[in-house]
Design an enzyme around this catalytic site. Sequence first.
Site, PDB file in Angstrom:
ATOM      1  N   HIS A 260       0.804  -1.233   0.000  1.00  0.00           N
ATOM      2  CA  HIS A 260       0.000   0.000   0.000  1.00  0.00           C
ATOM      3  C   HIS A 260       0.838   1.285   0.000  1.00  0.00           C
ATOM      4  CE1 HIS A 260      -3.494  -2.390   0.144  1.00  0.00           C
ATOM      5  NE2 HIS A 260      -3.671  -2.482   1.433  1.00  0.00           N
TER       6      HIS A 260
ATOM      7  N   HIS B 138      -9.737   2.204   0.098  1.00  0.00           N
ATOM      8  CA  HIS B 138      -9.632   1.091   1.050  1.00  0.00           C
ATOM      9  C   HIS B 138     -10.699   1.186   2.141  1.00  0.00           C
ATOM     10  CE1 HIS B 138      -7.750  -2.080   3.376  1.00  0.00           C
ATOM     11  NE2 HIS B 138      -6.743  -2.171   2.516  1.00  0.00           N
TER      12      HIS B 138
ATOM     13  N   GLU C  38     -11.462  -3.704  -3.080  1.00  0.00           N
ATOM     14  CA  GLU C  38     -10.474  -2.731  -3.560  1.00  0.00           C
ATOM     15  C   GLU C  38     -10.213  -2.938  -5.056  1.00  0.00           C
ATOM     16  OE1 GLU C  38      -7.018  -3.227  -0.856  1.00  0.00           O
ATOM     17  OE2 GLU C  38      -8.447  -4.465   0.270  1.00  0.00           O
TER      18      GLU C  38
END
Length: 340
Positions: free
Chosen positions: A79, A173, A304
């Site tokens: 991420h 997210h 996602e």
Amino acid sequence: MADAPISFIPLGAIVQSLVVKGINIVQGFATQEEYEKYNSPYFGVTVGRVANRIKGARLDSLNGKEYTLAANNGPNHLHGGEVGWSKRVWDGPKPVGIREVPGIENFEGGESVAFTLTSEDGDEGYPGTVEVTVVYTTGIQKVEGKEVIILAMDYEAKLIDGADETVINMTNHSYFNLSGQDTIDGTNITLPTNKYLAVDEGLIPTGKIEPFPGVNADEAVLMGAKEPNIDHCFVLNTDPSSVPLDTRSEPLNLNLRAHHAGAGVNLDVLSTEPTFQVYTGSGIDVPEVNGKAARGSRAGFCCEPARYVNAANVPEWKNMVLLKKGDTYGARIVYKAWAD
């Protein structure tokens, strides 16, 4: 404000609330300071430069060389790194007028706001200075006499300096909990495909696309308090060479449909993206914060939409994340939520 029907904050360009039947169906906190202290699960954040995992925390070949990234998920990069875009304070929200949402018919409203960020050359190890924008558009869709809340998000990124090429793969997210209860127990989730990127023990794709055990396309799967446990990337477009860098001209496809019968709340997640990661929230561990109860495992689930995981290091997949000077990265995600 966190209790507004739909709200955002500049930290991480976060989606802070999406309220249906009085229930905020996205997990979050009341203040930016609380997000800074307690948001280890990435509640509601905009993820970048690259969502999901990059094998070995390195980019094997960009600008003719290798780049080392932060290893913040075992040996891998996750991420966007230690201080990815989800932990940066964005500029905004700034009103940008009324917009349509392509693919959404009978749409009313369209109020839109933009968040912008400049990610410098070398940010978290990535090459090149990137200017990125997230535009949130809200409104109502009338469907068979019901009012469906629409929250659309458009992503755009351009490489402006510092390198000839970099990689981008953005997503939102948000963690969804349709009932307001402690867990997602009792939620039915339906996926349009059961094809997924098979992974190794570190959740890095092996290169194979296989049927996911226990999931059938277009058949509801009931979430329990502990099972099934999913943290995998499902594939809509199995031809990686056909995925454009800017997918916003692609059709808006259903990624996930969710319904909680007890609460009478529904959610659809749609996108122009080739894949979507489904995560059933087993790792959530948030303490009690200013009187709000602690949130533990499976307090929410994620969908996602994004590009193939670790695409930057797979030659056959790399085209979908490779951003060169003069090109534009783009993606669109839409949340639709309504009451029974």
